[in-house]
Design a protein around this motif. Structure first.
Motif, short mmCIF file in Angstrom:
data_model
loop_
_atom_site.label_atom_id
_atom_site.label_comp_id
_atom_site.label_asym_id
_atom_site.label_seq_id
_atom_site.Cartn_x
_atom_site.Cartn_y
_atom_site.Cartn_z
N ASP A 195 0.86 -1.18 0.00
CA ASP A 195 0.00 0.00 0.00
C ASP A 195 0.90 1.23 0.00
O ASP A 195 1.33 1.70 1.04
CB ASP A 195 -0.91 -0.04 1.24
CG ASP A 195 -1.84 1.17 1.29
OD1 ASP A 195 -2.01 1.82 0.23
OD2 ASP A 195 -2.37 1.47 2.37
N ILE A 196 1.22 1.71 -1.19
CA ILE A 196 2.12 2.85 -1.34
C ILE A 196 1.38 3.93 -2.11
O ILE A 196 0.98 3.71 -3.25
CB ILE A 196 3.42 2.43 -2.07
CG1 ILE A 196 4.22 1.46 -1.19
CG2 ILE A 196 4.27 3.65 -2.43
CD1 ILE A 196 5.34 0.74 -1.90
N LYS A 197 1.19 5.08 -1.48
CA LYS A 197 0.47 6.17 -2.14
C LYS A 197 1.22 6.58 -3.41
O LYS A 197 2.43 6.79 -3.37
CB LYS A 197 0.36 7.36 -1.18
CG LYS A 197 -0.57 8.43 -1.69
CD LYS A 197 -0.77 9.53 -0.66
CE LYS A 197 -1.70 10.58 -1.23
NZ LYS A 197 -1.17 11.89 -1.22
N GLY A 198 0.51 6.66 -4.52
CA GLY A 198 1.15 7.02 -5.78
C GLY A 198 1.49 5.81 -6.63
O GLY A 198 1.85 5.95 -7.80
N MET A 199 1.37 4.60 -6.07
CA MET A 199 1.54 3.36 -6.85
C MET A 199 0.13 2.82 -7.14
O MET A 199 -0.61 2.48 -6.23
CB MET A 199 2.34 2.32 -6.05
CG MET A 199 2.45 0.97 -6.76
SD MET A 199 2.94 -0.38 -5.63
CE MET A 199 4.71 -0.24 -5.64
N GLU A 200 -0.22 2.80 -8.42
CA GLU A 200 -1.55 2.30 -8.81
C GLU A 200 -1.43 0.85 -9.25
O GLU A 200 -0.56 0.51 -10.05
CB GLU A 200 -2.11 3.13 -9.97
CG GLU A 200 -2.41 4.58 -9.65
CD GLU A 200 -2.91 5.32 -10.88
OE1 GLU A 200 -3.95 4.92 -11.44
OE2 GLU A 200 -2.23 6.28 -11.28
N LEU A 201 -2.34 0.03 -8.76
CA LEU A 201 -2.33 -1.40 -9.10
C LEU A 201 -3.35 -1.68 -10.20
O LEU A 201 -4.47 -1.17 -10.16
CB LEU A 201 -2.68 -2.22 -7.85
CG LEU A 201 -1.77 -2.00 -6.64
CD1 LEU A 201 -2.43 -2.47 -5.36
CD2 LEU A 201 -0.43 -2.71 -6.83
N THR A 202 -2.94 -2.48 -11.19
CA THR A 202 -3.88 -2.83 -12.27
C THR A 202 -3.68 -4.28 -12.69
O THR A 202 -2.60 -4.86 -12.48
CB THR A 202 -3.67 -1.93 -13.51
OG1 THR A 202 -4.64 -2.27 -14.51
CG2 THR A 202 -2.29 -2.11 -14.13
N ASP A 203 -4.73 -4.87 -13.29
CA ASP A 203 -4.55 -6.21 -13.87
C ASP A 203 -4.56 -6.10 -15.40
O ASP A 203 -4.70 -7.09 -16.10
CB ASP A 203 -5.63 -7.18 -13.37
CG ASP A 203 -7.04 -6.67 -13.65
OD1 ASP A 203 -7.18 -5.62 -14.32
OD2 ASP A 203 -8.00 -7.32 -13.19
N ASN A 204 -4.43 -4.86 -15.92
CA ASN A 204 -4.42 -4.65 -17.37
C ASN A 204 -3.27 -3.71 -17.73
O ASN A 204 -3.47 -2.65 -18.33
CB ASN A 204 -5.78 -4.05 -17.80
CG ASN A 204 -5.91 -3.95 -19.31
OD1 ASN A 204 -5.19 -4.61 -20.05
ND2 ASN A 204 -6.81 -3.10 -19.77
N LEU A 205 -2.06 -4.11 -17.34
CA LEU A 205 -0.92 -3.20 -17.44
C LEU A 205 -0.60 -2.79 -18.88
O LEU A 205 -0.28 -1.64 -19.14
CB LEU A 205 0.34 -3.83 -16.80
CG LEU A 205 1.56 -2.89 -16.83
CD1 LEU A 205 1.38 -1.73 -15.86
CD2 LEU A 205 2.84 -3.63 -16.53
N MET A 206 -0.68 -3.73 -19.82
CA MET A 206 -0.24 -3.42 -21.19
C MET A 206 -1.00 -2.23 -21.78
O MET A 206 -0.44 -1.44 -22.53
CB MET A 206 -0.34 -4.64 -22.10
CG MET A 206 0.80 -5.61 -21.96
SD MET A 206 2.46 -4.88 -21.93
CE MET A 206 2.61 -4.31 -23.61
N ALA A 207 -2.27 -2.11 -21.42
CA ALA A 207 -3.05 -0.98 -21.92
C ALA A 207 -2.41 0.34 -21.46
O ALA A 207 -2.29 1.29 -22.24
CB ALA A 207 -4.49 -1.07 -21.42
N PHE A 208 -1.96 0.38 -20.19
CA PHE A 208 -1.37 1.61 -19.66
C PHE A 208 0.06 1.82 -20.15
O PHE A 208 0.48 2.95 -20.38
CB PHE A 208 -1.44 1.60 -18.13
CG PHE A 208 -2.86 1.69 -17.63
CD1 PHE A 208 -3.52 2.91 -17.60
CD2 PHE A 208 -3.54 0.55 -17.23
CE1 PHE A 208 -4.83 3.00 -17.17
CE2 PHE A 208 -4.84 0.63 -16.80
CZ PHE A 208 -5.50 1.86 -16.77
N VAL A 209 0.80 0.73 -20.30
CA VAL A 209 2.17 0.82 -20.84
C VAL A 209 2.11 1.44 -22.24
O VAL A 209 2.85 2.37 -22.57
CB VAL A 209 2.84 -0.57 -20.91
CG1 VAL A 209 4.12 -0.52 -21.73
CG2 VAL A 209 3.15 -1.09 -19.51
N GLU A 210 1.21 0.91 -23.07
CA GLU A 210 1.14 1.41 -24.44
C GLU A 210 0.51 2.80 -24.49
O GLU A 210 0.89 3.62 -25.32
CB GLU A 210 0.40 0.42 -25.34
CG GLU A 210 1.20 -0.87 -25.54
CD GLU A 210 0.89 -1.62 -26.82
OE1 GLU A 210 -0.22 -1.44 -27.36
OE2 GLU A 210 1.76 -2.37 -27.27
#
Length: 382
Positions: A195-210
């Motif tokens: 739980d780190i403020k400013g670190m967002e967790l996702t299960d769809n990383l490639m969408a955000f990487v691209e």
């Protein structure tokens, strides 16, 4: 929670290290620069200048530093809960050997608590690539244990951190923009999610990487290359030039059309994201040179990077790409006395000519339409 962060440069101190320290993580930096190590260890902190509409100075405290090439870094890997990096894609391979030694030591010391490693680099799935380097350095009989106890977590990072202003004598002073984004793949962690403020967790990383690669990185690079062609020194000056801006915005819209098709992004939200990026390039408090942003043109023109990858997407979905082609041509015109890849590009162009050079660097077919279009634009640029 304890963390070891490789890379005490501007991004390490101004972005990832700052988020970790702000979250009360016990943070140690690992670097090879004696000046940075000495300053961090004697002062235990530094100031981050956050510049935007409201400029603030945010102190970071309670940090220490070790030499990343030494035994101290290896010892820490055996103890910490999190390892992060911001060293640049080319240095990841160099630190893999010591990370592997640290993992072996961790096993030998019987530390079975989960460790997560996150490479925070401008790369697509950089941690997965880093994992390969680490595994190449691991003894065969350690791999099963590492696979079970160590998470290699991919991430996408976004914050513009320009070099320190000329005349700055403080090696720790760092300036960053207000905006920051750190998105991590929550499916790859071992143990409980941090739980780190400013670190967002996702299960769809490639969408955000691209999304980031195809918008921020594509736009930033094309702004730099066209800006240099037009005689501008900084990213702000370049993006305020209507002719440069039209191509940059057009290229981001072309790459955006790929993202909307591929990942189902909302078109209006994506248009707003493009506007946000353009306003970040205009930030009058960030002095970022076009020459710095354009560095490493061979990497930036490679198949998986910010210019060719979105272009391949436009071909996949039969979408327009005229502005991306202009950006590719401008990248071939990038010149810098300070950048080895720029020198290599010039040598390739004089040896092979533009057509064969672009095909070789990008992997695009030499007789294809895109290479012909890019060369035609390139030849009209001076």
């Amino acid at each position: 929670m304890k963390a070891l962060h490789f890379g005490a440069g501007n991004i390490g101190r101004g972005f990832i290290g700052k988020l970790l320290a702000d979250a009360q993580v016990e943070l140690t930096f690992a670097d090879v620069s004696p000046a940075l190590l000495d300053a961090l260890n004697s002062r235990k902190g530094y100031d981050v200048h956050v510049v935007g509409e409201q400029a603030t100075v945010e102190p970071v405290s309670n940090v220490s530093a070790v030499n990343s090439a030494g035994q101290d870094a290896i010892n820490l890997i055996a103890q910490v809960d999190l390892v992060t990096t911001a060293v640049g894609p080319t240095v990841l391979e160099k630190i893999a050997g010591n990370v592997a030694k640290g993992l072996v030591l961790r096993h030998q010391q019987g530390n079975d608590s989960p460790l997560n490693i996150i490479a925070c680099e401008n790369m697509v799935r950089g941690t997965s690539q880093f994992k390969q380097h680490v595994f190449n350095a691991l003894p065969e009989d350690e791999k099963v244990w590492v696979e079970a106890h160590v998470g290699f977590v991919d991430s996408a990072v976004d914050r513009i951190v320009p070099p320190a202003a000329a005349g700055t004598t403080d090696p720790l002073e760092v300036t960053v923009e207000t905006f920051s984004e750190w998105i991590v793949d929550k499916t790859q962690f071992k143990g409980p999610l941090p739980d780190i403020k400013g670190m967002e967790l996702t299960d769809n990383l490639m969408a955000f990487v691209e999304r980031k690669l195809f918008t921020l990185n594509t736009g930033h690079a094309i702004t730099a290359y066209l800006g240099q062609q037009a005689g501008h020194a900084t990213i702000r000056d370049a993006i305020l030039d209507p002719q440069v801006r039209a191509v940059v915005k057009g290229a981001m819209e072309e790459s955006g059309a790929v993202l909307i098709k591929r990942y189902g992004f909302d078109a209006d939200k994506h248009a707003a994201y493009i506007q946000k990026i353009l306003s970040r390039f205009e930030n009058p408090y960030l002095h970022d040179d076009v020459e710095r942003v354009g560095r490493q043109p061979l990497r930036k023109l490679s198949a998986g990077d910010r210019l060719i990858k979105p272009l391949l997407g436009t071909e996949e979905y039969q979408l327009p790409h005229a502005n991306l082609v202009v950006g590719i041509a401008a990248a071939m015109r990038y010149r810098s006395e300070q950048d080895p890849q720029a020198q290599e590009l010039v040598a390739l162009l004089s040896k092979l000519g533009p057509k064969a050079t672009l095909a070789q660097i990008s992997g695009l077919p030499i007789d294809g339409e895109v290479v012909a279009q890019a060369v035609s634009v390139y030849e009209k640029m001076h």
